[in-house]
Design an enzyme around this catalytic site. Structure first.
Site, PDB file in Angstrom:
ATOM      1  N   SER A   1      -1.537  -3.960  10.433  1.00 57.97           N
ATOM      2  CA  SER A   1      -1.303  -4.881   9.319  1.00 57.97           C
ATOM      3  C   SER A   1      -0.167  -5.856   9.638  1.00 57.97           C
ATOM      4  CB  SER A   1      -0.913  -4.087   8.076  1.00 57.97           C
ATOM      5  OG  SER A   1      -1.900  -3.142   7.807  1.00 57.97           O
TER       6      SER A   1
ATOM      7  N   HIS B   1     -10.869  -1.924  11.497  1.00 58.63           N
ATOM      8  CA  HIS B   1      -9.832  -2.830  10.981  1.00 58.63           C
ATOM      9  C   HIS B   1      -9.712  -4.003  11.961  1.00 58.63           C
ATOM     10  CE1 HIS B   1      -5.354  -3.187   9.530  1.00 58.63           C
ATOM     11  NE2 HIS B   1      -6.151  -3.962   8.839  1.00 58.63           N
TER      12      HIS B   1
ATOM     13  N   TYR C   1      -1.766  -3.281  -7.154  1.00 59.46           N
ATOM     14  CA  TYR C   1      -1.627  -4.115  -5.956  1.00 59.46           C
ATOM     15  C   TYR C   1      -2.838  -4.017  -5.013  1.00 59.46           C
ATOM     16  CZ  TYR C   1      -0.373  -5.352  -1.256  1.00 59.46           C
ATOM     17  OH  TYR C   1      -0.412  -5.890   0.001  1.00 59.46           O
ATOM     18  N   GLY C   2      -3.101  -5.108  -4.321  1.00 61.50           N
ATOM     19  CA  GLY C   2      -4.222  -5.287  -3.383  1.00 61.50           C
ATOM     20  C   GLY C   2      -4.927  -4.059  -2.837  1.00 61.50           C
TER      21      GLY C   2
ATOM     22  N   ASP D   1     -10.199  -9.293   8.660  1.00 61.77           N
ATOM     23  CA  ASP D   1      -9.595  -7.975   8.438  1.00 61.77           C
ATOM     24  C   ASP D   1     -10.501  -6.793   8.787  1.00 61.77           C
ATOM     25  OD1 ASP D   1      -7.277  -6.538   7.612  1.00 61.77           O
ATOM     26  OD2 ASP D   1      -8.231  -6.053   5.711  1.00 61.77           O
TER      27      ASP D   1
ATOM     28  N   ASN E   1       5.530  -9.146   1.821  1.00 62.79           N
ATOM     29  CA  ASN E   1       4.102  -8.778   1.777  1.00 62.79           C
ATOM     30  C   ASN E   1       3.364  -9.561   0.691  1.00 62.79           C
ATOM     31  OD1 ASN E   1       1.834  -7.279   2.624  1.00 62.79           O
ATOM     32  ND2 ASN E   1       2.132  -5.777   0.978  1.00 62.79           N
TER      33      ASN E   1
ATOM     34  N   CYS F   1       0.192  -8.393  11.687  1.00 59.78           N
ATOM     35  CA  CYS F   1       0.503  -8.749  13.079  1.00 59.78           C
ATOM     36  C   CYS F   1      -0.159 -10.070  13.436  1.00 59.78           C
ATOM     37  CB  CYS F   1      -0.004  -7.688  14.037  1.00 59.78           C
ATOM     38  SG  CYS F   1       1.078  -6.286  14.212  1.00 59.78           S
TER      39      CYS F   1
ATOM     40  N   LYS G   1      -3.366 -11.199  12.305  1.00 63.47           N
ATOM     41  CA  LYS G   1      -4.844 -11.214  12.402  1.00 63.47           C
ATOM     42  C   LYS G   1      -5.408 -12.459  11.730  1.00 63.47           C
ATOM     43  CE  LYS G   1      -7.096  -7.455  11.050  1.00 63.47           C
ATOM     44  NZ  LYS G   1      -6.139  -6.511  10.459  1.00 63.47           N
TER      45      LYS G   1
ATOM     46  N   LYS H   1      -9.786  -1.633   1.646  1.00 67.02           N
ATOM     47  CA  LYS H   1      -9.363  -0.548   2.542  1.00 67.02           C
ATOM     48  C   LYS H   1     -10.046   0.776   2.187  1.00 67.02           C
ATOM     49  CE  LYS H   1      -6.426  -3.307   4.495  1.00 67.02           C
ATOM     50  NZ  LYS H   1      -6.680  -3.797   5.859  1.00 67.02           N
TER      51      LYS H   1
ATOM     52  N   ARG I   1       0.920 -12.369  -0.923  1.00 64.19           N
ATOM     53  CA  ARG I   1      -0.447 -12.609  -0.448  1.00 64.19           C
ATOM     54  C   ARG I   1      -1.114 -13.790  -1.122  1.00 64.19           C
ATOM     55  NH1 ARG I   1      -2.559  -8.482   3.251  1.00 64.19           N
ATOM     56  NH2 ARG I   1      -0.919  -6.958   3.317  1.00 64.19           N
TER      57      ARG I   1
ATOM     58  N   ARG J   1       0.833  -1.188   0.000  1.00 69.92           N
ATOM     59  CA  ARG J   1       0.000   0.000   0.000  1.00 69.92           C
ATOM     60  C   ARG J   1       0.877   1.249   0.000  1.00 69.92           C
ATOM     61  NH1 ARG J   1      -1.807   0.669   4.358  1.00 69.92           N
ATOM     62  NH2 ARG J   1      -1.355  -1.231   5.494  1.00 69.92           N
TER      63      ARG J   1
ATOM     64  N   PHE K   1       0.175 -18.477  18.481  1.00 69.22           N
ATOM     65  CA  PHE K   1      -0.647 -19.350  17.636  1.00 69.22           C
ATOM     66  C   PHE K   1      -1.709 -20.085  18.452  1.00 69.22           C
ATOM     67  CE2 PHE K   1       3.430 -18.747  15.415  1.00 69.22           C
ATOM     68  CZ  PHE K   1       2.944 -18.055  14.312  1.00 69.22           C
TER      69      PHE K   1
HETATM   70  C1  OXD Z   1      -3.399  -4.574   5.427  1.00 70.22           C
HETATM   71  C2  OXD Z   1      -4.132  -5.621   4.692  1.00 70.22           C
HETATM   72  O1  OXD Z   1      -2.393  -4.060   4.919  1.00 70.22           O
HETATM   73  O2  OXD Z   1      -5.046  -6.204   5.283  1.00 70.22           O
HETATM   74  O3  OXD Z   1      -3.826  -4.252   6.538  1.00 70.22           O
HETATM   75  O4  OXD Z   1      -3.841  -5.856   3.530  1.00 70.22           O
HETATM   76 MN    MN Z   2      -5.606  -5.221   7.115  1.00 70.11          MN
END
Ligand code: OXD
Ligand code: MN
Length: 595
Positions: A259, A237, A208-209, A284, A374, A261, A263, A217, A376, A69, A500
């Site tokens: 982001s 988020h 990109y995403g 997310d 990063n 971490c 999730k 987002k 995905r 991003r 975990f």
């Molecule tokens: C982020 C994602 O960057 O979910 O938070 O892609």
């Molecule tokens: Mn996210």
């Protein structure tokens, strides 16, 4: 763009501006998805993976300059600068429109313009919202099919008059001569502009995403947070998960982490505690509102996972590994000799003959990673073995607990319960995390990331804190708020907590605190566990104590840093949060460590 009558005009305006060769209104069918895959294969954007190992899966490499991003060129274009606040880049909407007109002019020449109608949230839910994304990228079409409810049903809702958020995306690389196409078209100049007042999004230059899948987002967080402010709800988020105890009682939690971490791992985790199980509603984003019964409800606006691949393995996230066996798009991971995927952490020993995310032969002694940090996977949520059918419930799931987390190697305890709602909001506002690869920047640096919304709040963050405080009203059953930190390290730099699956022990404590069946120590920073369920866990008392050790000097410094940070919000920073912080500071300073 707010009404259906505008749809045809909107499409026409963008055709006139961007001058595509063709227009394709997406139906969302499987055939159309296959067609997008074929176009990507033909253009060299994608390679089909080994059908025996990864059925109906694609492998994509982006341009090396387009991997994350781009927060520094992400803008909130509200009429008043103050409405964007100190944490967002702001541009005057009129100036930005001029910039947009010049960037998008003829930007789709030589390409097909796709019109993607989509719904964020279960179709039929009063919380769901429609969007239109116009894009010149078949990669975006394919990803949006996985990530949202995309196609005919969405179009018919919009045609019946449902309002929609309008998004325009262009990779910013017109084709002037035949055969000019490259595998990953993008532009050196990038721009992501949001107009919260008119509910519009313009994204240029990146495929990109988060930059390009505008439902995620841009809409579900930045624009939706501004809608939520106006209409009294919350776009967050946050993952949504169910925790079921041995008596079969399920409670639902939402959890906000910056982001990358973990999730996704937490949302899909298995439990090591007999009788306890975890189900997944989302990994997310959560849209939340208080129902007539005074309870907080959450829906997941998304329909898929756009998960960070590195670190995902059969050991630490078997559910994710199961999800991605089929119908998945992998972006910027490494490719094996037999056309399967690999990334750091998937297996201890990398397979021979890997090609890295840039397409080069990769040597395990190489300093660079085989998969981009990063990288995905985009995969349908319903393929998750722990997907909770309540994820389709039109009302959403009732939320009993809210969890804030971050990646902090020191100071922040494994788990902590807030004293009350105001303290919980302060915990969210105080969230900070060591930087990861999900956004461009220096990895490892601690940055403030209130509510994990720093790059995603579509309005003034000071108003956002107040909006959270305002949720507390008579007659509402406020969920309890907790903070967690799985990432504390010992003096040797090793993680103290195994994380975990073992995180279920922390969730169990949280669950039982909500039920008030387990006691806690009151400390100046919140309630800490008297004990955690350690049956079957090999961790010494000493290590466990380190996880809850209150480093008074460290905390005082942390609070002084927070005072400075909160100053950036000026008068918008709610006084009650300041007062709460003062009390905590005072008690720590005077060694009032309670019981
Ligand atoms: C982020 C994602 O960057 O979910 O938070 O892609
Ligand atoms: Mn996210």
């Amino acid at each position: 763009m707010r009404a259906s009558t505008h749809l045809h005009q909107f499409i026409k305006d963008i055709v006139d501006l961007c001058c595509p060769d063709n227009v394709h209104v997406c139906s969302g069918s499987d055939d159309e998805y296959d067609q997008m895959c074929k176009i990507m294969e033909h253009n060299g954007t994608a390679i089909r993976l080994n059908q025996l190992k990864r059925q109906n899966c694609l492998y994509v490499r982006t341009d090396p300059s387009d991997v994350a991003r781009v927060e520094e060129v992400t803008y909130i274009c509200s009429q008043n600068k103050d409405d964007a606040g100190p944490t967002n880049n702001w541009r005057d909407p009129i100036e930005m429109r001029e910039k947009i007109l010049s960037l998008f002019s003829r930007s789709m020449h030589g390409r097909t313009m796709y019109v993607i109608p989509y719904v964020m949230g279960p179709i039929g839910s009063p919380m769901s919202k429609c969007g239109i994304e116009i894009t010149d990228s078949p990669y975006v079409v394919a990803n949006m099919k996985i990530m949202s409810r995309m196609g005919r049903e969405a179009l018919s809702l919009i045609e019946k008059g449902e309002e929609f958020v309008a998004g325009v995306h262009s990779v910013g690389m017109p084709i002037n001569n035949v055969n000019e196409e490259v595998p990953w078209p993008c532009n050196k100049e990038k721009l992501i502009a949001h107009f919260p007042e008119s509910r519009q999004i313009w994204s240029f230059g990146s495929g990109y995403g988060g930059n390009a899948l505008l439902g995620k987002k841009c809409f579900a967080l930045r624009i939706a947070s501004a809608i939520g402010r106006d209409d009294g709800w919350l776009a967050e988020h946050m993952l949504i998960m169910g925790v079921t105890n041995p008596n079969g009682v399920t409670k639902y939690f939402v959890a906000a982490f910056p982001s990358a971490c973990g999730k996704t791992n937490l949302a899909m985790m298995l439990s090591t505690l007999p009788g306890w199980s975890i189900s997944c509603i989302g990994d997310d984003i959560a849209w939340m509102y208080f129902g007539d019964d005074g309870r907080l409800y959450a829906i997941n606006p998304e329909n898929g996972f756009f998960g960070v691949a590195p670190g995902t393995s059969v050991e630490n996230n078997p559910n994710a590994m199961k999800c991605i066996e089929k119908n998945t798009i992998f972006t910027n991971v490494a490719l094996t000799e037999d056309f399967d995927v690999w990334w750091e952490g998937m297996t201890k020993v990398p397979p021979q003959g890997l090609r890295d995310w840039k397409g080069n032969a990769w040597d395990s002694n190489s300093k660079s990673t085989a998969a981009h940090p990063n990288s995905r996977f985009t995969t349908p949520i319903r393929q998750c073995p722990s997907f909770d059918k309540m994820g389709d419930d039109l009302r959403g799931v009732p939320i009993d607990g809210i969890i804030f987390g971050g990646r902090r190697s020191t100071l922040i305890p494994l788990v902590l319960e807030s004293f009350d709602w105001v303290h919980g909001v302060l915990l969210g506002a105080s969230q900070s995390s060591e930087k990861t690869a999900a956004a461009v920047g220096v990895v490892g640096e601690v940055r403030h990331d209130p509510f994990a919304m720093l790059p995603f709040c579509g309005y003034n963050m000071g108003d956002y804190f107040q909006h959270w405080l305002d949720q507390e009203k008579d007659g509402r059953k406020m969920p309890k708020i907790f903070s967690v930190n799985w990432f504390r390290k010992d003096d040797n730099g090793s993680f103290i907590w195994p994380g975990f699956k073992e995180n279920v022990r922390v969730l169990k404590w949280i669950f039982e605190r909500i039920d008030e069946t387990v006691s806690a120590n009151k400390t100046p920073i919140g309630y800490l566990p008297k004990e955690l369920d350690r049956v079957g866990l090999n961790i010494s008392d000493d290590k466990l104590n380190q996880l809850f050790d209150i480093d008074i000097d460290g905390f005082l410094k942390n609070i002084e840093d927070l005072y400075n940070y909160f100053n950036i919000f000026g008068d918008k920073f709610p006084k009650v949060l300041h007062q709460k912080l003062n009390i905590i500071y005072f008690n720590l300073k005077n060694n009032n460590l309670f019981s």
